[in-house]
Design an enzyme around this catalytic site. Structure first.
Site, PDB file in Angstrom:
ATOM      1  N   ALA A 110     -31.306  12.997  24.963  1.00  0.00           N
ATOM      2  CA  ALA A 110     -32.247  11.774  24.618  1.00  0.00           C
ATOM      3  C   ALA A 110     -32.940  12.396  23.600  1.00  0.00           C
ATOM      4  CB  ALA A 110     -32.997  11.981  26.121  1.00  0.00           C
TER       5      ALA A 110
ATOM      6  N   CYS B 209     -38.307  19.279  23.846  1.00  0.00           N
ATOM      7  CA  CYS B 209     -39.710  19.267  23.791  1.00  0.00           C
ATOM      8  C   CYS B 209     -40.318  17.899  24.250  1.00  0.00           C
ATOM      9  CB  CYS B 209     -39.958  19.294  22.123  1.00  0.00           C
ATOM     10  SG  CYS B 209     -41.879  19.059  22.021  1.00  0.00           S
TER      11      CYS B 209
ATOM     12  N   GLY C 242     -40.917  35.658  35.428  1.00  0.00           N
ATOM     13  CA  GLY C 242     -41.469  35.891  34.034  1.00  0.00           C
ATOM     14  C   GLY C 242     -42.944  35.178  33.620  1.00  0.00           C
TER      15      GLY C 242
ATOM     16  N   TYR D 242     -45.106  32.522  27.906  1.00  0.00           N
ATOM     17  CA  TYR D 242     -46.173  31.463  27.852  1.00  0.00           C
ATOM     18  C   TYR D 242     -45.641  30.318  28.887  1.00  0.00           C
ATOM     19  CZ  TYR D 242     -43.179  28.933  24.572  1.00  0.00           C
ATOM     20  OH  TYR D 242     -42.160  28.387  24.223  1.00  0.00           O
TER      21      TYR D 242
ATOM     22  N   GLY E  94     -37.249  33.101  29.431  1.00  0.00           N
ATOM     23  CA  GLY E  94     -37.044  32.806  28.071  1.00  0.00           C
ATOM     24  C   GLY E  94     -36.045  31.655  27.705  1.00  0.00           C
ATOM     25  N   ARG E  95     -35.868  31.488  26.218  1.00  0.00           N
ATOM     26  CA  ARG E  95     -34.676  30.493  26.060  1.00  0.00           C
ATOM     27  C   ARG E  95     -33.741  31.029  24.904  1.00  0.00           C
ATOM     28  NH1 ARG E  95     -36.180  25.514  27.620  1.00  0.00           N
ATOM     29  NH2 ARG E  95     -34.855  24.462  26.037  1.00  0.00           N
TER      30      ARG E  95
ATOM     31  N   HIS F 258     -72.683  19.803  15.435  1.00  0.00           N
ATOM     32  CA  HIS F 258     -73.186  20.480  16.591  1.00  0.00           C
ATOM     33  C   HIS F 258     -73.545  19.380  17.602  1.00  0.00           C
ATOM     34  CE1 HIS F 258     -75.771  23.332  18.714  1.00  0.00           C
ATOM     35  NE2 HIS F 258     -76.803  22.218  18.867  1.00  0.00           N
TER      36      HIS F 258
END
Length: 469
Positions: free
Chosen positions: A38, A43, A181, A184, A273-274, A445
């Site tokens: 695709a 991602c 795992g 992230y 992981g990848r 601010h």
């Protein structure tokens, strides 16, 4: 079967690949983009976008449930099926946008898997391995991305053993989940599911979560994980699992092999992981071989050892980040077009969309010292930020690292909107700006962005809203 002739064959339509193809089109170069799955790659379809959708939805639900301190109470019902439909609409919309942008820039889109026949010819195969067409090209850009690492004994062919894509495609929420795992990906999804009410257990082989990020940034995330009820077990190795009437039991072993443990849950998410995808293209035909880590080595112009073949994105090495791949894609396109471009010394931010978010770019203080600098640093705690106080989230800080002569070398942020705040620091690192440039820029601010301003001023000893070092 038809034959096609193109200037550049781009293999893979993830962020690195489609960015390459679009930029080539903008430069007036004929580009053919081949994708077996695709458009948008992992991602868009199974990673960054759907994961951030579930993270955003989970945060909305969690905030509604836990805002008693500011006078808001609510009964929250999470319709996960409705969320899934919304998430899928977002993904489809972005996928169509990628296709539209490619076509608008005169990129030829071809469905199928590209397999090289020789150094200037590739065959395009369908899912059954039937040849659809042959493509002759002058240049090739390899952007086949990465896939989840599969642990022995934890193959993804069982409905209770999930990879990240499976976890993002669930039709209903499990009552409990054990995550292997604490990187992230594991911590982002653990946080999201915990906020949605799932009982989450995390097992990590190392001694802390989020390895690779500075410990000072990780501390607020670890603290918040505990508040969310995430049960973290470090220095444990996943060994096996077995089914039970209630789901499964994960069997683990201590890092020293002395102790065994069991963790019960409805499902297990493997997030260790990848790995780069390089085994689908018959690279031998073009004379390429991955290095010992499985990546295709490139120079500063994203060129491989074969002069007319480039590699961008996850297949080209760490960090395996979509924005890094997109930037590499633009460099490759520029070089192919005969322009001057390089990926050397680029500032690539890293972000974890945990709770709180954390982000880093450039050098830490220790890295600056290791590089021979006598760095100065400035820090601003979010507990001193008016805007952070109004959100109810004050854990974290912004930090600026500069050379002895005041040039910004890096920065780290942990807290709300860290993923957004890091952009200003990345610009300063990329352009080698003096820290005075950040300190003397007026920031609106009250905003979270003021934390970067105050950290910069603190590095110079003139912060107003925190004590100077």
């Amino acid at each position: 079967m038809t034959d096609r002739r193109t200037d550049v064959l781009v293999v893979g339509a993830g962020p690195a690949g489609y960015t390459t193809a679009i930029r080539l089109g903008q430069l007036g170069i004929d580009a053919t983009l081949v994708e077996a799955d695709a458009h948008g790659g992992t991602c868009l379809n199974r990673g960054c976008i759907p994961s951030k959708a579930i993270i955003s939805a989970a945060s909305v639900a969690h905030e509604a449930r836990t805002s008693e301190e500011i006078g808001i109470t609510a009964e929250v019902d999470v319709d996960f099926e409705q969320f899934t439909r919304w998430k899928d609409r977002v993904v489809r919309r972005m996928g169509k946008a990628v296709e539209k942008l490619c076509k608008a820039n005169n990129v030829d889109l071809v469905e199928g898997r590209a397999v090289f026949e020789d150094r200037h010819v590739a065959r395009v195969l369908d899912g059954d391995g039937t040849e659809l067409e042959r493509v002759e090209f002058d240049y090739a850009v390899l952007a086949t991305g990465s896939r989840p690492v599969e642990l022995p004994g934890f193959e993804y062919d069982h409905p209770s053993v999930l990879d990240a894509a499976d976890a993002l495609s669930l039709s209903s929420l499990p009552n409990s989940l054990v995550v292997i795992g604490a990187g992230y990906i594991g911590m982002e999804l653990s946080t999201a599911f915990a906020k949605l009410g799932v009982d989450v257990t995390v097992v990590e082989a190392l001694e802390s979560m989020l390895p690779g990020f500075p410990p000072a940034l990780v501390e607020p995330v670890e603290s918040r994980a505990g508040e969310l009820g995430i049960d973290c077990h470090y220095k444990q190795l996943a060994q096996d699992w077995r089914e039970t009437d209630a789901g499964l039991v994960l069997e683990t072993e201590s890092a020293d092999g002395q102790d065994q443990f069991e963790h019960e849950a409805e499902a297990v998410l493997v997030a260790v992981g990848r790995e780069p995808v390089t085994d689908t293209m018959n690279l031998d035909a073009i004379g390429l071989e991955p290095n010992n880590d499985g990546f295709l080595e490139t120079d500063d112009q994203c060129r491989t050892d074969v002069p007319h073949v480039f590699a961008v994105g996850d297949v080209a090495g760490e960090p395996m980040l979509a924005h890094k791949g997109s930037a590499e894609g633009e460099v490759a396109a520029e070089v192919i077009a005969g322009r001057t471009a390089s990926f050397a010394d680029r500032a690539v931010p890293s972000v974890a969309f945990t709770a709180p978010e954390l982000a880093t770019v450039g050098q830490t203080v220790q890295e600056a010292e290791d590089a021979g600098h006598n760095p100065i640093q400035g820090e601003f705690p979010l507990r001193a930020s008016g805007r952070a106080l109004t959100t109810g989230h004050t854990d974290g800080f912004a930090r600026i690292v500069a050379s002895e002569d005041g040039r910004v070398l890096g920065g780290q942020v942990v807290g709300p909107e860290a993923s957004e705040l890091i952009a200003e620091i990345a610009l300063a690192v990329e352009q080698e700006l003096p820290v005075e440039a950040l300190a003397e820029t007026i920031h609106a601010h009250p905003t979270m962005a003021e934390s970067v301003h105050e950290a910069s001023a603190n590095a110079l000893g003139r912060a107003i809203h925190t004590l100077n070092r």
